[in-house]
Write a protein that holds these residues in place. Structure first.
Motif, PDB file in Angstrom:
ATOM      1  N   VAL A 435       0.839  -1.202   0.000  1.00  0.00           N
ATOM      2  CA  VAL A 435       0.000   0.000   0.000  1.00  0.00           C
ATOM      3  C   VAL A 435       0.879   1.259   0.000  1.00  0.00           C
ATOM      4  O   VAL A 435       0.578   2.241  -0.679  1.00  0.00           O
ATOM      5  CB  VAL A 435      -0.969  -0.030   1.215  1.00  0.00           C
ATOM      6  CG1 VAL A 435      -1.704   1.286   1.352  1.00  0.00           C
ATOM      7  CG2 VAL A 435      -1.961  -1.172   1.069  1.00  0.00           C
ATOM      8  N   ILE A 436       1.984   1.221   0.748  1.00  0.00           N
ATOM      9  CA  ILE A 436       2.889   2.381   0.759  1.00  0.00           C
ATOM     10  C   ILE A 436       3.454   2.600  -0.654  1.00  0.00           C
ATOM     11  O   ILE A 436       3.469   3.728  -1.172  1.00  0.00           O
ATOM     12  CB  ILE A 436       4.019   2.189   1.790  1.00  0.00           C
ATOM     13  CG1 ILE A 436       3.439   2.264   3.206  1.00  0.00           C
ATOM     14  CG2 ILE A 436       5.120   3.240   1.600  1.00  0.00           C
ATOM     15  CD1 ILE A 436       4.426   1.960   4.315  1.00  0.00           C
ATOM     16  N   ALA A 437       3.899   1.512  -1.282  1.00  0.00           N
ATOM     17  CA  ALA A 437       4.468   1.632  -2.634  1.00  0.00           C
ATOM     18  C   ALA A 437       3.433   2.226  -3.581  1.00  0.00           C
ATOM     19  O   ALA A 437       3.730   3.128  -4.380  1.00  0.00           O
ATOM     20  CB  ALA A 437       4.941   0.261  -3.115  1.00  0.00           C
ATOM     21  N   LEU A 438       2.200   1.764  -3.441  1.00  0.00           N
ATOM     22  CA  LEU A 438       1.122   2.264  -4.295  1.00  0.00           C
ATOM     23  C   LEU A 438       0.888   3.758  -4.072  1.00  0.00           C
ATOM     24  O   LEU A 438       0.650   4.520  -5.012  1.00  0.00           O
ATOM     25  CB  LEU A 438      -0.146   1.474  -3.917  1.00  0.00           C
ATOM     26  CG  LEU A 438      -1.292   1.389  -4.895  1.00  0.00           C
ATOM     27  CD1 LEU A 438      -0.840   0.668  -6.160  1.00  0.00           C
ATOM     28  CD2 LEU A 438      -2.444   0.609  -4.234  1.00  0.00           C
ATOM     29  N   SER A 439       0.981   4.182  -2.824  1.00  0.00           N
ATOM     30  CA  SER A 439       0.678   5.582  -2.495  1.00  0.00           C
ATOM     31  C   SER A 439       1.660   6.546  -3.143  1.00  0.00           C
ATOM     32  O   SER A 439       1.323   7.696  -3.419  1.00  0.00           O
ATOM     33  CB  SER A 439       0.686   5.782  -0.974  1.00  0.00           C
ATOM     34  OG  SER A 439       2.013   5.742  -0.454  1.00  0.00           O
ATOM     35  N   LEU A 440       2.881   6.087  -3.407  1.00  0.00           N
ATOM     36  CA  LEU A 440       3.894   7.004  -3.937  1.00  0.00           C
ATOM     37  C   LEU A 440       3.565   7.452  -5.358  1.00  0.00           C
ATOM     38  O   LEU A 440       4.077   8.467  -5.834  1.00  0.00           O
ATOM     39  CB  LEU A 440       5.282   6.352  -3.891  1.00  0.00           C
ATOM     40  CG  LEU A 440       5.815   6.020  -2.495  1.00  0.00           C
ATOM     41  CD1 LEU A 440       7.222   5.445  -2.571  1.00  0.00           C
ATOM     42  CD2 LEU A 440       5.802   7.256  -1.592  1.00  0.00           C
ATOM     43  N   ASP A 441       2.716   6.691  -6.049  1.00  0.00           N
ATOM     44  CA  ASP A 441       2.350   7.050  -7.421  1.00  0.00           C
ATOM     45  C   ASP A 441       0.862   7.312  -7.566  1.00  0.00           C
ATOM     46  O   ASP A 441       0.352   7.366  -8.680  1.00  0.00           O
ATOM     47  CB  ASP A 441       2.756   5.905  -8.375  1.00  0.00           C
ATOM     48  CG  ASP A 441       4.257   5.697  -8.380  1.00  0.00           C
ATOM     49  OD1 ASP A 441       4.980   6.699  -8.553  1.00  0.00           O
ATOM     50  OD2 ASP A 441       4.713   4.563  -8.177  1.00  0.00           O
ATOM     51  N   SER A 442       0.161   7.465  -6.459  1.00  0.00           N
ATOM     52  CA  SER A 442      -1.289   7.568  -6.551  1.00  0.00           C
ATOM     53  C   SER A 442      -1.752   8.989  -6.905  1.00  0.00           C
ATOM     54  O   SER A 442      -1.457   9.936  -6.174  1.00  0.00           O
ATOM     55  CB  SER A 442      -1.906   7.183  -5.204  1.00  0.00           C
ATOM     56  OG  SER A 442      -3.215   7.666  -5.141  1.00  0.00           O
ATOM     57  N   PRO A 443      -2.495   9.143  -7.995  1.00  0.00           N
ATOM     58  CA  PRO A 443      -3.042  10.471  -8.311  1.00  0.00           C
ATOM     59  C   PRO A 443      -3.943  10.993  -7.190  1.00  0.00           C
ATOM     60  O   PRO A 443      -3.990  12.186  -6.946  1.00  0.00           O
ATOM     61  CB  PRO A 443      -3.872  10.228  -9.593  1.00  0.00           C
ATOM     62  CG  PRO A 443      -3.417   8.898 -10.129  1.00  0.00           C
ATOM     63  CD  PRO A 443      -2.871   8.103  -8.975  1.00  0.00           C
TER      64      PRO A 443
END
Ligand code: PLP
Length: 448
Positions: A435-443
């Motif tokens: 989830v952290i990794a996803l957040s770094l690129d989340s619009p």
């Protein structure tokens, strides 16, 4: 994993919570506080049934897991026997057993346990103890404290004074006493402009200068050993802590180690001080002390400090006592938690968590938004590439993103950190990092 697992927050609860004043809520005024009904291992289960992985151990408190059965049972047993008794002039077995147990596992030389009931009071006790120690030693000029930049030691007045100036202290400045301040070993933002590879812990020099000039007025140096928590999960080299001890010895001042966060395995050793091979003169313990079940704290000191208080004169007593000092339920919970350490390979589990942190941090290091990654024990942090600011706008957006994805994380401004209870499984921990990794690129976070 790419879409949120939790839908919008429910608009109504079965109970009315409008009369409750929550800490820090104005920062997060958009979403209402999460209404949690139950805890189980690393999970928090909300009133509406939604589930959240508690990746911050509920403010760094929950040690093994939520509702840890052995601790639940110990508290229930103790409640049937004795729930509370005045601790001035009375004593009880759980307090005595816990004190004995703590002195067995603490760095050698820490032998006298003074109880209070939270991290801030553990620090208040340490500061008052240090001050009175010098008065009893007939050195009343030693009234000052030396603390680190970025420090956080709690929200009561003396604890705020030794904490670094911040949003937490700004409005209360008129209440605070002046403190000598030395740089912390924040290698990513090196206070003396060096890199770790090229330095010899040169950031200790300003502390030495202060001690050399004013040792006769200083009662104690206070530090969060190896890890400054609320200041941004700043990890110090072990040599820095060893150097602080050396300077305190050299200039004859007491060293207070605030292990409210770091105690009980969080850094990979039972106490952070062990990793630097030092014994402080006073150590502050709370948070994980009871396994995170009940408010209890201990300020533990050496025979030398304790002996200074032995006097036939009543006015030499240490006049500090809280109503719930050494509460038997808290002591029983703490004993049960320490028994888990005795029976299970808890520190080995900490090492396994540490290995997963390292692997996942390594994968994030090259991300363009990531400025620094750091880790010690079960604590891992990703500092985003922007000025450090506790109120950075990305903080609440990230927090909401994580909640939407079923994870309770609470970035310190631009520092995202993970500090899970030890019961978290490998799969759950990977879920947090996904989830952290996803957040770094989340619009949803960055284009909001
Ligand atoms: N000291 C340290 C290092 C802490 O991290 C904290 C809380 O986060 C405290 C003291 C204060 O503890 P409490 O919140 O229990 O008063």
């Amino acid at each position: 994993m790419s879409s949120p697992v939790n839908g919008p927050a429910p608009s109504t609860l079965a109970w009315d919570q409008r009369a409750v004043w929550h800490p820090y809520t104005q920062m997060y005024s958009a979403p209402p506080p999460l209404a949690i009904a139950r805890g189980e291992g690393a999970w928090l289960i909300a009133e509406d049934g939604r589930r959240y992985l508690d990746a911050i151990a509920s403010w760094w408190v929950t040690l093994h897991g939520h509702a840890e059965p052995a601790i639940v049972d110990a508290i229930a047993r103790q409640a049937r026997e004795l729930e509370q008794v005045i601790f001035a002039g009375c004593t009880h077995r759980p307090a005595a057993e816990l004190a004995a147990r703590l002195t067995e596992i603490l760095p050698a030389g820490l032998s006298r346990v003074f109880y209070s009931d939270n991290g801030s009071t553990a620090v208040e006790v340490a500061l008052k103890m240090a001050l009175q120690y010098w008065r009893l030693r007939r050195e009343p000029a030693r009234t000052r404290f030396l603390a680190l930049e970025h420090a956080y030691h709690g929200d009561t007045v003396a604890a705020m004074s030794v904490s670094a100036p911040s949003y937490f202290t700004a409005d209360f400045q008129p209440l605070l006493f002046p403190v000598l301040r030395a740089p912390a070993a924040w290698c990513y933002r090196c206070p003396v402009g060096l890199s770790r590879a090229a330095c010899e812990i040169d950031c200790l020099q300003p502390m030495e200068t202060l001690l050399a000039a004013q040792a006769g007025q200083i009662a104690a140096v206070i530090v969060e050993p190896l890890l400054q928590g609320a200041g941004g999960m700043i990890v110090h080299p072990r040599e820095f802590l060893a150097g602080v001890r050396r300077l305190c010895d050299q200039y004859g001042v007491l060293l207070i180690a605030d292990e409210v966060l770091t105690g009980f395995g969080r850094t990979g050793a039972m106490f952070a001080c062990e990793l630097a091979g030092i014994t402080p003169d006073i150590i502050c313990l709370s948070k994980g002390l009871t396994g995170g079940f009940l408010p209890l704290s201990a300020t533990v000191t050496t025979e030398a400090v304790y002996q200074a208080f032995l006097s036939p004169r009543p006015e030499h007593a240490f006049f500090h006592g809280h109503s719930f000092t050494a509460n038997p339920l808290g002591c029983a919970a703490a004993l049960a938690s320490l028994q888990i350490f005795a029976e299970k390979p808890v520190l080995r589990r900490v090492g396994q968590i540490e290995a997963i942190h390292q692997e996942r941090l390594q994968a994030l290091r090259a991300h363009p938004r990531v400025g620094d990654t750091r880790q010690i024990g079960v604590v891992a942090a990703v500092e985003l590439r922007q000025d450090y600011d506790y109120l950075a706008a990305c903080g609440p957006r990230l927090r909401q993103f994580y909640l939407d994805h079923g994870v309770l994380l609470r970035p310190l401004g631009n520092v995202i950190y993970v500090l899970p209870p030890y019961r978290i499984t490998d799969a759950e921990l990977h879920q947090v990092w996904d989830v952290i990794a996803l957040s770094l690129d989340s619009p949803a976070v960055w284009n909001a």
